[in-house]
Design a protein around this motif. Structure first.
Motif, short mmCIF file in Angstrom:
data_model
loop_
_atom_site.label_atom_id
_atom_site.label_comp_id
_atom_site.label_asym_id
_atom_site.label_seq_id
_atom_site.Cartn_x
_atom_site.Cartn_y
_atom_site.Cartn_z
N GLY A 125 43.75 11.77 69.75
CA GLY A 125 44.86 11.04 69.15
C GLY A 125 45.61 11.70 68.02
O GLY A 125 46.71 11.27 67.69
N ALA A 126 45.07 12.73 67.39
CA ALA A 126 45.83 13.40 66.32
C ALA A 126 47.02 14.12 66.95
O ALA A 126 46.95 14.57 68.10
CB ALA A 126 44.95 14.41 65.60
N ASN A 127 48.10 14.24 66.20
CA ASN A 127 49.28 14.94 66.74
C ASN A 127 49.32 16.40 66.36
O ASN A 127 49.70 17.24 67.16
CB ASN A 127 50.55 14.25 66.26
CG ASN A 127 50.72 12.91 66.93
OD1 ASN A 127 50.56 12.80 68.15
ND2 ASN A 127 50.98 11.87 66.15
N ARG A 128 48.94 16.70 65.10
CA ARG A 128 49.02 18.09 64.64
C ARG A 128 47.84 18.41 63.74
O ARG A 128 47.47 17.61 62.88
CB ARG A 128 50.31 18.34 63.87
CG ARG A 128 51.50 18.17 64.78
CD ARG A 128 52.80 18.53 64.16
NE ARG A 128 53.83 18.12 65.10
CZ ARG A 128 54.54 17.01 64.99
NH1 ARG A 128 54.38 16.22 63.96
NH2 ARG A 128 55.41 16.70 65.90
N VAL A 129 47.31 19.59 63.93
CA VAL A 129 46.18 20.06 63.11
C VAL A 129 46.48 21.49 62.68
O VAL A 129 46.97 22.30 63.48
CB VAL A 129 44.85 20.01 63.91
CG1 VAL A 129 43.69 20.49 63.04
CG2 VAL A 129 44.55 18.61 64.43
N LEU A 130 46.20 21.76 61.41
CA LEU A 130 46.31 23.13 60.90
C LEU A 130 44.88 23.67 60.74
O LEU A 130 44.08 23.06 60.03
CB LEU A 130 47.02 23.13 59.54
CG LEU A 130 47.09 24.44 58.78
CD1 LEU A 130 47.90 25.50 59.52
CD2 LEU A 130 47.68 24.22 57.38
N ALA A 158 45.71 31.64 60.13
CA ALA A 158 45.92 30.22 60.40
C ALA A 158 46.68 29.99 61.70
O ALA A 158 47.47 30.84 62.12
CB ALA A 158 46.72 29.60 59.25
N LEU A 159 46.43 28.84 62.32
CA LEU A 159 47.18 28.40 63.50
C LEU A 159 47.62 26.96 63.30
O LEU A 159 46.84 26.13 62.80
CB LEU A 159 46.31 28.45 64.76
CG LEU A 159 45.87 29.81 65.31
CD1 LEU A 159 44.98 29.59 66.55
CD2 LEU A 159 47.07 30.69 65.68
N VAL A 160 48.84 26.65 63.69
CA VAL A 160 49.30 25.26 63.75
C VAL A 160 49.16 24.80 65.20
O VAL A 160 49.67 25.47 66.11
CB VAL A 160 50.78 25.13 63.33
CG1 VAL A 160 51.27 23.69 63.52
CG2 VAL A 160 50.96 25.56 61.89
N LEU A 161 48.45 23.70 65.39
CA LEU A 161 48.18 23.19 66.73
C LEU A 161 48.84 21.83 66.91
O LEU A 161 48.88 21.03 65.97
CB LEU A 161 46.67 23.03 66.94
CG LEU A 161 45.81 24.24 66.58
CD1 LEU A 161 44.34 23.88 66.65
CD2 LEU A 161 46.13 25.41 67.51
N GLU A 162 49.30 21.59 68.13
CA GLU A 162 49.90 20.29 68.42
C GLU A 162 49.28 19.73 69.69
O GLU A 162 48.87 20.48 70.58
CB GLU A 162 51.41 20.42 68.59
CG GLU A 162 52.11 19.09 68.73
CD GLU A 162 53.63 19.23 68.71
OE1 GLU A 162 54.26 18.65 67.82
OE2 GLU A 162 54.17 19.92 69.59
#
Ligand code: COA
Length: 316
Positions: A125-130, A158-162
């Motif tokens: 359910g999360a939309n974005r995670v760093l 780092a990675l930004v994930l969606e």
């Protein structure tokens, strides 16, 4: 539901310490360090939070994601700046993130652990995670001990994930720990790293290879189909031995070890970001990350590379 990568970033301290610099204070030589480890220099300085902030900011800018829309930031680190609060709190504040933040310590496997956990959160359910891996190992290195001082360095990645509908980019993973080997690499609170290098070496090759094979088998992928291997950057001979046993040519590995040394949780994202920025990945390429570390922990993750939409096209 699965993950897609929207942005990436890395950070290294300015100060370079070469093997020749170390020759001045230790009974060692540039030749020995290069031959036995593959390391030529390392970067040292800044705090873990500062490196995480710089890497995280670069990844967010690249992604076009609004920091406040991030649901969680996970900072993989074995070298937090303070015992309390977690360094991730500082990073969260400076980057203006939304949602929660926590540190994760799985030693040098930490970034892969963070990535796999982030995937689970996105699925639920999360939309974005760093996810960030950042370390200042120089603070827990005994600079008078030649057995360890030549190996470690500082850095962050780092990675930004969606969240993405469908299978997502993470195709398989494997995490593990064998605490019967916890004494071969350790550091007390306030102390310095102690290590049985030969024992770590032997076990590292074994766990890297086994973990990578389990991950590939889970995703029904053959080693020869892996376009890029992103191994933990500890020792070039460990990487070569693992490549040999996996049947993956060394030219297909992402390497930054020669200029960063071993940066623990930061090492896999530093190598991955370096490969991405060098244009080594094309859409559809299979990327296998595999790491090991104190504990002994290990972790592997198989990704299918997909270029993100341009920063302006990414949702905020
Ligand atoms: N410079 C010169 N000589 C050194 C040295 C240095 N920096 N460090 C150790 N030596 C010496 C040793 O004292 C030993 O001398 P001896 O034979 O008189 O006892 C000799 O070099 C060989 O040591 P050895 O430990 O067998 O070398 P090695 O080929 O195994 O390389 C490591 C040592 C530490 C580089 C290697 O074992 C290694 O990388 N291990 C894994 C460590 C690791 O990855 N840690 C992090 C895990 S996340």
């Amino acid at each position: 539901m699965g993950l897609r990568i929207l942005g990436w970033g890395s950070a290294l301290p300015e100060k370079v310490v070469t093997n020749h610099d170390l020759e001045k204070t230790l009974d060692t030589s540039d030749e020995w360090i290069r031959e036995r480890s593959g390391i030529g220099e390392r970067r040292i300085g800044e705090s873990t939070a500062e490196l995480a902030i710089a890497a995280g900011r670069a990844a967010l800018e690249r992604s076009g994601v609004e920091p406040a829309s991030v649901d969680l930031m996970v900072l993989a680190t074995t070298t937090p700046d303070q015992q309390v609060p977690a360094s991730s709190a500082h990073v969260h504040y400076e980057l203006g993130l939304g949602g929660g933040a926590c540190d994760l310590n799985a030693a040098c496997s930490g970034f892969v652990y963070a990535l796999v956990m982030a995937n689970g959160l996105l699925e639920s359910g999360a939309n974005r995670v760093l996810v960030v891996g950042a370390e200042t190992l120089s603070r827990i290195t005994d600079w008078s001990d030649r057995n360890t001082a030549v190996l470690f360095g500082d850095g962050g990645g780092a990675l930004v994930l969606e969240r993405e509908a469908g299978e997502g980019q993470l195709l398989g993973w494997d995490l593990g720990v064998d605490a019967s080997a916890r004494e071969i690499l350790e550091c007390d609170i306030g102390g310095f790293i102690r290590m049985d290098g030969r024992e770590v070496f032997k076990r590292a090759v074994r766990v890297l290879v086994d973990s990578a094979k389990r991950t590939l088998a889970q995703a029904k992928v053959r080693p020869e189909d892996v376009k890029l291997l992103v191994p933990h950057q500890a020792n070039i001979r460990i990487i070569q031995a693992a490549c040999d046993r996996l049947g993956i040519p060394e030219e297909r590995t992402a390497l930054v070890l020669h200029r960063t040394g071993n940066t623990s949780s930061a090492s896999i994202p530093l190598a991955l970001v370096d490969a991405i920025e060098a244009g080594r990945l094309e859409d559809g390429d299979l990327v296998l990350m595999t790491g090991f570390g104190a504990g002994m922990t290990w972790g592997s993750a198989l990704l299918r590379w997909q270029s993100p939409p341009s920063a302006s096209g990414a949702s905020a």
